[in-house]
Design a protein around this motif. Sequence first.
Motif: not given
Length: 53
Positions: A7-8, A12-14, A25-28
């Motif tokens: 989900f995260v 992040a991709f979106l 990038m923080v979410l990745m």
Amino acid sequence: MSRLIAFVFCIAFLFLAGGGVKIGMVLMALVFALLVAFVAYLLVRLFLGPPCS
């Protein structure tokens, strides 16, 4: 746990596709940290096994 990581990753991709590069990038980085923690947990569980009663 794996569903949370997926989900995260999707969120992040979106963000990355929409132009929010810093947030993406923080979410990745969070996804990478969660993956490392999850794999470490699986390895520990593999070697320790189920608790003996």
